[in-house]
Design an enzyme around this catalytic site. Sequence first.
Site, PDB file in Angstrom:
ATOM      1  CD  GLU A 125      -5.356  -9.051  -6.641  1.00 19.19           C
ATOM      2  OE1 GLU A 125      -6.509  -9.095  -6.962  1.00 19.19           O
ATOM      3  OE2 GLU A 125      -4.809  -8.073  -5.769  1.00 19.19           O
ATOM      4  CG  ASP A 168      -3.484  -2.925  -4.671  1.00 19.20           C
ATOM      5  OD1 ASP A 168      -3.492  -1.772  -5.284  1.00 19.20           O
ATOM      6  OD2 ASP A 168      -3.005  -3.412  -3.621  1.00 19.20           O
TER       7      ASP A 168
END
Length: 639
Positions: A430, A507
């Site tokens: 990520e 997230d």
Amino acid sequence: MSQQEKNMGVYDEHQIQVLEGFEAVRKRPSMYIGSTGTRGLHHLVFEVVDNSIDEAMAGYCTSIHISINKDNSVTVIDDGRGIPVKEHPQQKKSALEVVLTMLHAGGKFGGHGYKVAGGLHGVGVSVVNALSEWLEVEVSRDGEKYYQRYEQGNLVTPLQVTGKTSRSGTRITFKPDSLIFEDITFEYQVLAQRLREQAFLNKGIKITLQDRRAKEIEEQIYQYEGGICSFVEYLNKNKETFPPEPIYIEKEKENCYVEVALQYCTGFNETIFSYANNIRTQEGGTHESAFKVAMTRLINDHSRRLGVLKENQDNLQGEDIREGLTAIINVKILDPQFEGQTKTRLGNSEVRGIVEGVLLSELGDLMEQNPSMAKKICEKALQASRVREAARKARELTRRKNALEISHLPGKLADCTSKDASQSELFVVEGDSAGGSAKQGRDRHFQAVLPLRGKILNVEKARLDKILANEEIRSLITVLGTGIGDDFSIANLRYHRIIIMTDADVDGSHIRTLLLTFFFRYMEPLISLGYVYIAQPPLLKITKKKKTYYLYREAELEGLMDEIDRKGTSIQRYKGLGEMNPEQLWETTLNPESRAIFKVDLQDAITANNILSILMGEKVEPRRRYIEEHARDVRNLDI
Ligand code: 0RA
């Protein structure tokens, strides 16, 4: 089940076939239960419960009670016939002892009645006994209560009568041996999930799961009079559906019990779970393909008859007919044959004709009686076929593009030097900054890094053409090399470990879920063959003098602080992967010797399916609720 079949399945001590002793089990436990990790540990419970379920399938057991006790032992109580206790004619010892000490003894191979005994389970309670520090059994039968105790599979308390009783049943308590298992802590959710599934598959049966480890005892009862209809409703919980109640078909024919429940959603995904003798047939088989063939034929016939399809139009294809379909196919047969790479494909050829016949007649009748419902299904399939045609064109476009691009993999990929897929790992990371640290920190011989920018497309909501237009998805597909959907080919996979590496926050969970959704929907074999992993970066770094400790869970902090002197310690809380330097990232997350990674398990597909549709689906309210409930416990978002 009919009385005649009950009689057919009467067992006694004579029918218990003894195959071999079990010393080998403790030496090579994985051969019998798959692993000595969490999976194998929980397998012990399912092994015992499967025997109780067999009693239920034979019509003798209505209730099963499972409790996880304070010391991590587990108790399974059922109200079946009770394991026979009389002397076994060949073995010259009680049948109970034979069942608990001889591999494959338990009447399972006697060939009477529907049995769970499949390719995955059915190793027998004796294996549980062999791998337990201790095991106690209490049998209620013929007015008396009997008791035995074993330690590491050895009988230490021979058969005793301990009292009188008017009921029948078996009670087994065992404590997994910590010399065998890496960790003997049971996870409530792992047990809950499969027990719930078993309750769906055996309608009416009452399965109680109790966790007695915490101060407040947690208890859940799984009992569904609706059986697999309730299962379909459960899977479709947060979706818009039609018809309002699932369609249900049940029939017993030529010693084969067939049960199907189905319902459509307004979405696009196909969710079909098939089972044979309570075992999930991941790879499908004769029952599942018969279901598909029958559905395709029925919907095409009705589409013509109702005028949805005109004479000059081509037939609808199976995949169009199954768009948005949620279905459970459950068969119970006398001698199931499991085939395939993971032994989860039903091979019995006689099942094909039976399932097809049952569906054509029963579902055919239902559709004739309910033409407006039939029409709605036909129209949805027609709509799907139109979109499929559009998507095919889009796909051809990307395929041509890929053919040109194949020589240069996406620029942001830092590939490894090894060309041996079985040695290679791909970290899907990520964010660019964490991607940068990972690129520097990795071992470039076998570790490749693909950074993903921001959130990838929500594949649950989007159609194929849109998914393929997405940049991040496209690079992922190119890097993996396998293609997707019908074009998927595992032989072209470039890495045998695909490790998703996201931050330990909400997230990060979201991105991880999106990636898993994509794999689950379009590259399912990656998950079922065990190529996908989740990296677990640490949450905390504790430094004291020259010593460094990394903690992966908040709860571990207190324990550590009690262990070491608090004075002079500094605590660093990692907000994201980006805060770690390349050396720290190597040590905690990349280095195979010291990192923590989890293999993603398709056994959890049902949970995944639900979490995914909650997180990605059309309804907003359940999503908000779910995120609120789980915001504090990020681990629960793991799939
Ligand atoms: C062998 C034969 C019979 C039942 C069982 C085993 C049995 C095993 C377990 C394990 C947990 N619960 C169980 N319940 C039954 C047949 C018994 C008969 O013919 O009466």
